[in-house]
Scaffold this active site. Structure first.
Site, mmCIF file in Angstrom:
data_model
loop_
_atom_site.group_PDB
_atom_site.id
_atom_site.type_symbol
_atom_site.label_atom_id
_atom_site.label_comp_id
_atom_site.label_asym_id
_atom_site.label_seq_id
_atom_site.Cartn_x
_atom_site.Cartn_y
_atom_site.Cartn_z
ATOM 1 N N LYS A 57 -47.124 -9.089 11.211
ATOM 2 C CA LYS A 57 -46.441 -8.227 12.654
ATOM 3 C C LYS A 57 -47.258 -8.697 13.511
ATOM 4 O O LYS A 57 -46.450 -8.003 14.526
ATOM 5 C CB LYS A 57 -46.233 -6.966 11.499
ATOM 6 C CG LYS A 57 -45.560 -7.095 10.542
ATOM 7 C CD LYS A 57 -43.833 -7.277 10.658
ATOM 8 C CE LYS A 57 -43.907 -6.771 9.213
ATOM 9 N NZ LYS A 57 -41.537 -7.210 9.258
ATOM 10 N N GLU A 65 -34.468 -13.184 10.786
ATOM 11 C CA GLU A 65 -33.301 -13.414 10.858
ATOM 12 C C GLU A 65 -33.176 -12.054 12.073
ATOM 13 O O GLU A 65 -31.566 -12.729 12.848
ATOM 14 C CB GLU A 65 -32.947 -12.635 9.637
ATOM 15 C CG GLU A 65 -32.583 -13.805 8.502
ATOM 16 C CD GLU A 65 -32.278 -12.857 7.472
ATOM 17 O OE1 GLU A 65 -30.897 -13.919 6.629
ATOM 18 O OE2 GLU A 65 -31.810 -11.943 6.891
ATOM 19 N N LYS A 76 -44.036 -10.341 18.053
ATOM 20 C CA LYS A 76 -45.008 -11.599 17.520
ATOM 21 C C LYS A 76 -44.151 -12.817 17.889
ATOM 22 O O LYS A 76 -45.066 -13.492 18.511
ATOM 23 C CB LYS A 76 -43.935 -11.333 16.533
ATOM 24 C CG LYS A 76 -43.908 -9.986 15.444
ATOM 25 C CD LYS A 76 -42.502 -10.156 13.999
ATOM 26 C CE LYS A 76 -42.386 -8.934 14.253
ATOM 27 N NZ LYS A 76 -41.431 -8.782 13.545
HETATM 28 C C1 LIG Z 1 -34.233 -14.368 5.859
HETATM 29 C C2 LIG Z 1 -35.861 -13.138 6.169
HETATM 30 C C3 LIG Z 1 -35.487 -12.748 7.031
HETATM 31 C C4 LIG Z 1 -36.540 -11.632 7.734
HETATM 32 N N1 LIG Z 1 -36.421 -11.305 8.532
HETATM 33 C C5 LIG Z 1 -37.542 -10.351 9.359
HETATM 34 C C6 LIG Z 1 -37.670 -10.019 10.689
HETATM 35 O O1 LIG Z 1 -36.563 -10.543 11.555
HETATM 36 N N2 LIG Z 1 -38.444 -9.325 11.151
HETATM 37 C C7 LIG Z 1 -39.608 -9.764 10.525
HETATM 38 O O2 LIG Z 1 -40.668 -8.747 10.942
HETATM 39 N N3 LIG Z 1 -39.418 -9.449 9.739
HETATM 40 C C8 LIG Z 1 -38.192 -9.741 8.694
HETATM 41 N N4 LIG Z 1 -38.253 -10.777 7.574
HETATM 42 C C9 LIG Z 1 -39.586 -10.418 6.723
HETATM 43 C C10 LIG Z 1 -39.559 -9.384 5.219
HETATM 44 O O3 LIG Z 1 -39.157 -8.408 5.372
HETATM 45 C C11 LIG Z 1 -39.961 -9.442 4.392
HETATM 46 O O4 LIG Z 1 -40.214 -10.908 3.674
HETATM 47 C C12 LIG Z 1 -40.727 -8.719 3.390
HETATM 48 O O5 LIG Z 1 -40.129 -7.101 3.240
HETATM 49 C C13 LIG Z 1 -41.242 -9.301 2.171
HETATM 50 O O6 LIG Z 1 -43.033 -8.918 2.597
HETATM 51 P P1 LIG Z 1 -44.018 -9.975 2.274
HETATM 52 O O7 LIG Z 1 -42.865 -11.271 3.105
HETATM 53 O O8 LIG Z 1 -45.037 -9.585 3.203
HETATM 54 O O9 LIG Z 1 -44.071 -10.134 1.202
HETATM 55 C C14 LIG Z 1 -37.458 -11.605 6.418
HETATM 56 C C15 LIG Z 1 -38.140 -12.112 5.799
HETATM 57 C C16 LIG Z 1 -36.715 -13.224 4.865
HETATM 58 C C17 LIG Z 1 -36.979 -13.697 3.749
#
Ligand SMILES: Cc1cc2nc3c(=O)[nH]c(=O)nc-3n(C[C@H](O)[C@H](O)[C@H](O)COP(=O)(O)O)c2cc1C
Length: 199
Positions: free
Chosen positions: A14, A147, A70
């Site tokens: 983040k 996304e 970010k």
């Molecule tokens: C397809 C996808 C889209 C995501 N979009 C965002 C986003 O726009 N901003 C963000 O900060 N995190 C985003 N995430 C992160 C997810 O919130 C995160 O993968 C989930 O909470 C699990 O946490 P971790 O990746 O720290 O294990 C996204 C994750 C995925 C797989």
């Protein structure tokens, strides 16, 4: 490190350290990982745009909702896009695949219609994201899948023709105090017995 330990340690960053840029050699390795992603029938219906240019990165950041900071602070932004024109896919990608793959496409994908085929192509690009995130983690590179972007604006800024942006990934090195890292904020996942069945 075993992959299980890599999986436990990777997380969606983040806050990046803007002073730690990825080297050209690392970026080259990441481009190869992207290119080696698996896809159904080896269809590869994608384009990956790697952005280091601060000006372009900040233009994209400005159309990326809560991800603005970010993207501005990360070393690079990778934009994942899919072919958005079925004819282009059939002429440029399918035509180079073996007969069995072409038959599979005509029997099981083509009947889905234009929207279904585009949807199928986009699934392949999502798979490359998972592959890429794991690759980054294995190299000690921090990443954020996102996304939360405006694909239409991305398409305009990047002047895409025949492709559409789907999502992006910021990459670089974390700010040491990033609150989201697993040592500070344990990962939340649904219980193993709920998500895994053995038969
Ligand atoms: C397809 C996808 C889209 C995501 N979009 C965002 C986003 O726009 N901003 C963000 O900060 N995190 C985003 N995430 C992160 C997810 O919130 C995160 O993968 C989930 O909470 C699990 O946490 P971790 O990746 O720290 O294990 C996204 C994750 C995925 C797989």
């Amino acid at each position: 490190m075993h992959f299980l330990d890599i999986a436990k340690n990777r997380y969606s960053t983040k806050k990046y350290n803007p002073n730690e840029k990825l080297s050209e050699d690392i970026v080259q390795q990441l481009t190869q990982i992207l290119r080696l992603s698996p896809s159904s029938i080896n269809s590869q219906p994608w384009k990956f745009t790697i952005i280091s240019d601060t000006k372009v990165k900040s233009e994209l950041a400005a159309v990326s909702y809560h991800n603005l900071e970010k993207i501005n602070q990360a070393s690079h932004l990778v934009v994942f896009s899919a072919i958005d024109n079925v004819e282009k896919f059939e002429n440029e990608n399918l035509s180079q695949l073996p007969e069995a793959a072409v038959n599979y496409y005509h029997q099981l994908v083509k009947p889905l219609g234009e929207a279904g085929i585009r949807n199928w192509m986009q699934h392949q690009v999502y798979l490359s994201l998972g592959f890429f995130l794991a690759g980054c983690a294995s190299m000690g590179i921090d990443s954020t899948p996102m996304e939360g972007i405006q694909p239409d604006k991305y398409n305009e800024i990047l002047k895409y023709d025949g492709y559409t942006a789907l999502f992006a990934a910021a990459i670089g090195h974390r700010d040491v105090a990033d609150f989201n890292q697993p040592t500070l904020k344990p990962k939340f996942r649904r219980p193993l017995e709920e998500v895994i069945d053995h038969m």
